[in-house]
Design an enzyme around this catalytic site. Structure first.
Site, PDB file in Angstrom:
ATOM      1  N   ARG A   1      -9.658   1.252   9.241  1.00 16.68           N
ATOM      2  CA  ARG A   1      -9.310  -0.150   9.509  1.00 16.68           C
ATOM      3  C   ARG A   1     -10.468  -0.917  10.139  1.00 16.68           C
ATOM      4  O   ARG A   1     -10.407  -2.131  10.219  1.00 16.68           O
ATOM      5  CB  ARG A   1      -8.116  -0.236  10.456  1.00 16.68           C
ATOM      6  CG  ARG A   1      -6.833   0.175   9.811  1.00 16.68           C
ATOM      7  CD  ARG A   1      -5.683  -0.129  10.741  1.00 16.68           C
ATOM      8  NE  ARG A   1      -4.456   0.382  10.174  1.00 16.68           N
ATOM      9  CZ  ARG A   1      -3.287  -0.205  10.278  1.00 16.68           C
ATOM     10  NH1 ARG A   1      -3.170  -1.314  10.949  1.00 16.68           N
ATOM     11  NH2 ARG A   1      -2.227   0.321   9.738  1.00 16.68           N
ATOM     12  N   ARG A  61      13.242  -2.327  11.140  1.00 23.35           N
ATOM     13  CA  ARG A  61      11.959  -2.089  11.810  1.00 23.35           C
ATOM     14  C   ARG A  61      11.749  -3.168  12.870  1.00 23.35           C
ATOM     15  O   ARG A  61      11.406  -4.301  12.563  1.00 23.35           O
ATOM     16  CB  ARG A  61      10.830  -2.070  10.792  1.00 23.35           C
ATOM     17  CG  ARG A  61      10.929  -0.834   9.904  1.00 23.35           C
ATOM     18  CD  ARG A  61       9.971  -0.822   8.784  1.00 23.35           C
ATOM     19  NE  ARG A  61       8.610  -0.597   9.233  1.00 23.35           N
ATOM     20  CZ  ARG A  61       7.660  -0.099   8.472  1.00 23.35           C
ATOM     21  NH1 ARG A  61       7.925   0.232   7.221  1.00 23.35           N
ATOM     22  NH2 ARG A  61       6.440   0.067   8.926  1.00 23.35           N
ATOM     23  N   LYS A  98       0.825  -1.215   0.000  1.00 24.99           N
ATOM     24  CA  LYS A  98       0.000   0.000   0.000  1.00 24.99           C
ATOM     25  C   LYS A  98       0.856   1.259   0.000  1.00 24.99           C
ATOM     26  O   LYS A  98       0.613   2.164  -0.787  1.00 24.99           O
ATOM     27  CB  LYS A  98      -0.939   0.010   1.212  1.00 24.99           C
ATOM     28  CG  LYS A  98      -1.954  -1.106   1.230  1.00 24.99           C
ATOM     29  CD  LYS A  98      -2.874  -1.033   2.433  1.00 24.99           C
ATOM     30  CE  LYS A  98      -2.174  -1.017   3.775  1.00 24.99           C
ATOM     31  NZ  LYS A  98      -1.483  -2.241   4.147  1.00 24.99           N
ATOM     32  N   ARG A 128      -0.683  -9.079  13.488  1.00 25.10           N
ATOM     33  CA  ARG A 128      -1.258  -7.989  12.696  1.00 25.10           C
ATOM     34  C   ARG A 128      -2.106  -8.535  11.547  1.00 25.10           C
ATOM     35  O   ARG A 128      -3.151  -7.968  11.211  1.00 25.10           O
ATOM     36  CB  ARG A 128      -0.143  -7.077  12.163  1.00 25.10           C
ATOM     37  CG  ARG A 128       0.427  -6.195  13.267  1.00 25.10           C
ATOM     38  CD  ARG A 128       1.716  -5.490  12.911  1.00 25.10           C
ATOM     39  NE  ARG A 128       1.683  -4.762  11.664  1.00 25.10           N
ATOM     40  CZ  ARG A 128       2.775  -4.465  10.953  1.00 25.10           C
ATOM     41  NH1 ARG A 128       3.964  -4.842  11.378  1.00 25.10           N
ATOM     42  NH2 ARG A 128       2.676  -3.793   9.844  1.00 25.10           N
ATOM     43  N   ARG A 173      11.500  -6.528   4.773  1.00 24.61           N
ATOM     44  CA  ARG A 173      11.475  -5.092   5.053  1.00 24.61           C
ATOM     45  C   ARG A 173      12.073  -4.807   6.429  1.00 24.61           C
ATOM     46  O   ARG A 173      12.833  -3.850   6.600  1.00 24.61           O
ATOM     47  CB  ARG A 173      10.050  -4.555   4.977  1.00 24.61           C
ATOM     48  CG  ARG A 173       9.951  -3.062   5.255  1.00 24.61           C
ATOM     49  CD  ARG A 173       8.554  -2.541   5.106  1.00 24.61           C
ATOM     50  NE  ARG A 173       7.748  -2.860   6.272  1.00 24.61           N
ATOM     51  CZ  ARG A 173       6.478  -2.537   6.416  1.00 24.61           C
ATOM     52  NH1 ARG A 173       5.832  -1.910   5.442  1.00 24.61           N
ATOM     53  NH2 ARG A 173       5.812  -2.844   7.510  1.00 24.61           N
TER      54      ARG A 173
END
Length: 187
Positions: A88, A133, A13, A144, A127
Site C-alpha cells: 500500500r 461491517r 479487488k 480510507r 457492502r
C-alpha cells in the site's frame, strides 16, 4: 505467476482476487482477510488492528510486512500468489522487493482496477449494510479513499515505470470485469 492487485477500497479487488487465484492456480493473499481473522479471534494483533481500522487508518508497515512475509514463506505460495491489499506504500514495495529477492523472485504483473470514487463509496456503503461491517461508515470510507489516493495510488506510477502495470476498468458486472482482467493479464 506473482501478481499484485491494486485499486481503492471497494474497487472489487477481493471479488476478483478469488477468480484470478483460481484461474492461475495460486493463492490469493489478502491482508484484509488476515486482519479480519485476527480481529474475529481477538488475538493481540486483532485488537491492535481493530482500533486502527475503526478510525479509517492503515495498519503499520512493520506489522503488515511481517504478516505478508510469513504468508509468502508458506509452501502454497512458492509457485506464485496474488497479493490483495499489499503493498500500500512505497516502503512496502521496497520491503516486498527484498522479500522476493531472498528467493530470486520478482513480481510478474501489477493489476490496477480503476473505479470512480463515488461508485466506490456507494459500493462500500451497500457492502456495509449487507455484511454488517461497522468499519464502513461514509466518513471512514472517505478517509480510507483519501489515504489510498495519497499513499497507494503513487504505486501505480512506480510499477508502470517498471513495465509491470496493467490497468482495467473495474466498473460493471463482476463477470465483465473478470473477462477484461483475464484478457489484460494474458495479453
Amino acid at each position: 505467476m506473482r501478481l499484485i492487485i491494486l485499486g481503492p477500497p471497494g474497487a472489487g479487488k477481493g471479488t476478483q482476487a478469488t477468480a484470478i487465484a483460481q484461474h492461475y492456480g495460486i493463492p490469493a493473499v489478502s491482508t484484509g482477510d488476515i486482519f479480519r481473522a485476527n480481529i474475529k479471534n481477538e488475538t493481540e494483533l486483532g485488537l491492535q488492528v481493530k482500533e486502527i481500522l475503526a478510525t479509517g487508518g492503515y495498519v503499520s508497515d512493520d506489522i503488515t510486512n511481517a504478516i505478508v512475509e510469513a504468508r509468502l514463506d508458506e509452501a502454497d505460495a512458492e509457485p506464485g500468489f496474488l497479493l490483495d491489499g499489499y503493498p500500500r506504500t512505497t516502503a512496502q514495495v521496497t520491503a516486498l522487493d527484498a522479500m522476493l529477492a531472498k528467493s530470486d523472485h520478482s513480481i510478474d504483473k501489477v493489476l490496477e482496477l480503476v473505479v470512480d470514487d463515488e461508485v466506490v463509496v456507494q459500493r462500500l456503503l451497500k457492502r456495509a449494510e449487507l455484511e454488517g461491517r461497522v468499519d464502513d461508515t461514509e466518513d471512514v470510507i472517505r478517509e480510507r479513499m483519501a489515504i489510498y489516493h495519497r499513499e497507494t495510488e503513487p504505486l501505480s506510477d512506480a510499477y508502470e515505470a517498471r513495465g509491470l502495470l496493467v490497468t482495467v476498468d473495474g466498473e460493471g458486472e463482476v463477470e465483465d470485469v473478470a473477462r477484461r482482467i483475464f484478457a489484460a493479464l494474458d495479453a
